[in-house]
Every structure is written in C-alpha cells, then in structure tokens.
Design a protein around this motif. Structure first.
Motif, mmCIF file in Angstrom:
data_model
loop_
_atom_site.group_PDB
_atom_site.id
_atom_site.type_symbol
_atom_site.label_atom_id
_atom_site.label_comp_id
_atom_site.label_asym_id
_atom_site.label_seq_id
_atom_site.Cartn_x
_atom_site.Cartn_y
_atom_site.Cartn_z
ATOM 1 N N LEU A 68 25.911 31.442 -10.969
ATOM 2 C CA LEU A 68 26.502 32.662 -11.527
ATOM 3 C C LEU A 68 27.924 32.448 -12.016
ATOM 4 O O LEU A 68 28.374 33.132 -12.935
ATOM 5 N N SER A 69 28.647 31.509 -11.406
ATOM 6 C CA SER A 69 30.057 31.318 -11.758
ATOM 7 C C SER A 69 30.232 30.824 -13.185
ATOM 8 O O SER A 69 31.301 30.994 -13.767
ATOM 9 N N ASN A 71 28.726 32.025 -15.804
ATOM 10 C CA ASN A 71 28.714 33.156 -16.725
ATOM 11 C C ASN A 71 29.491 34.366 -16.222
ATOM 12 O O ASN A 71 30.041 35.111 -17.021
ATOM 13 N N SER A 72 29.497 34.561 -14.926
ATOM 14 C CA SER A 72 30.112 35.761 -14.374
ATOM 15 C C SER A 72 30.796 35.453 -13.044
ATOM 16 O O SER A 72 30.173 35.545 -11.986
ATOM 17 N N PRO A 73 32.069 35.110 -13.093
ATOM 18 C CA PRO A 73 32.788 34.799 -11.848
ATOM 19 C C PRO A 73 32.813 35.971 -10.864
ATOM 20 O O PRO A 73 32.787 35.760 -9.653
ATOM 21 N N GLU A 74 32.835 37.194 -11.377
ATOM 22 C CA GLU A 74 32.866 38.356 -10.495
ATOM 23 C C GLU A 74 31.582 38.438 -9.668
ATOM 24 O O GLU A 74 31.612 38.736 -8.474
ATOM 25 N N GLN A 75 30.446 38.174 -10.311
ATOM 26 C CA GLN A 75 29.184 38.193 -9.578
ATOM 27 C C GLN A 75 29.120 37.054 -8.565
ATOM 28 O O GLN A 75 28.538 37.206 -7.495
ATOM 29 N N ILE A 133 35.337 28.673 -10.830
ATOM 30 C CA ILE A 133 35.665 30.008 -11.319
ATOM 31 C C ILE A 133 36.952 29.921 -12.112
ATOM 32 O O ILE A 133 37.979 29.494 -11.593
#
Length: 147
Positions: A68-69, A71-75, A133
């Motif tokens: 996930l990191s 594409n989406s560090p928050e997720q 991240i």
C-alpha cells in the motif's frame, strides 16, 4: 480468492523471527515441564502461541502495508495502526480464553509470553524501516521561503 492471499513474496524477516521463537518456546516449555509439571508446560506453550499469532498477524499486515505504501502512504500507516489494535485485542482475548476457559496456570503463561515477546523484540527487524513512505516537505524545507 482475494488479493491478500496472492501477495507477492516480501522478505519481512518472519523466518528468522519464527525460528528464534520456536527455540525459545521449546526452552521455556521444557523448563516449566521439568520444574512445575505438564500443566505449567501447557500454559507456557499457550503463552508462546499468543506471541506466534501476534508475529504472524504483524508480518501479514506489514506485507500489506508495504504494498500500500507505494500508492497510498496514509493507508499503509492505517494498516500498521490497525495491526497494533488487532494485536492488543487478540492478546487480551487469548489471555482471557487461556486463563478462564482453558483454566491454564497464569504465571507460566505470562512468563512464557514475556520471554517470547523479548525474543521477538531482539530477533525482529525494525518493521517500520521496511515501509517506503515518502515524506512530506515542510514549509521550512521548501524553496519558497528565503532566509
């Protein structure tokens, strides 16, 4: 099948961690078997099982967070926080089941859990270093501010 079951191989160091935990589990269980008997060894084995489950859960969530990191560090961070909450909840649930429903001896279970947890602490990698991240630039780092 969902995508979680088809995660690509990512070396999270789980093999080394599980190997060390297996050695400590055997040592602690044999210690309690020799000194306090079979009931204490069963309780100690259950305490180590809790750590095995926690490590498995953490490594699984870590693999998901690494993917996930990209594409989406928050997720990815959310996944790590969710893993921490799940570990706490499952640990509490397993202790309740072990002490009340299975009637296992609490002291050997807690000692074995602590020994296995220390083994995980000293054997495991720093899991957060594996997440890639991107950091957000702060205002002071940007070129918009002239000094």
């Amino acid at each position: 099948m969902n995508d979680v079951n088809r995660l690509p191989f990512i070396d999270t160091g789980a093999k080394a961690i599980f190997s060390a935990l297996a050695l400590w589990a055997a040592a602690v269980s044999l210690f309690f078997l020799y000194y306090l008997g079979e009931a204490a060894a069963q309780a100690a084995s259950f305490g180590v099982f809790i750590v095995f489950f926690n490590v498995w859960l953490t490594q699984r969530k870590l693999r998901i967070a690494i993917l996930l990191s990209q594409n989406s560090p928050e997720q990815a961070i959310g996944t790590i926080y969710l893993a921490a909450v799940q570990r706490f909840a499952f640990t509490l649930l397993f202790f309740i089941v072990g002490m009340s429903w299975l009637q296992l001896m609490p002291v050997p279970m807690l000692i074995a859990f602590a020994v296995a947890q220390f083994s995980y602490f000293f054997t495991g990698r720093d899991d957060m270093d594996m997440l890639i991240i991107p950091t957000v630039q702060t205002v002071s780092d940007s070129k918009l501010i002239k000094h």
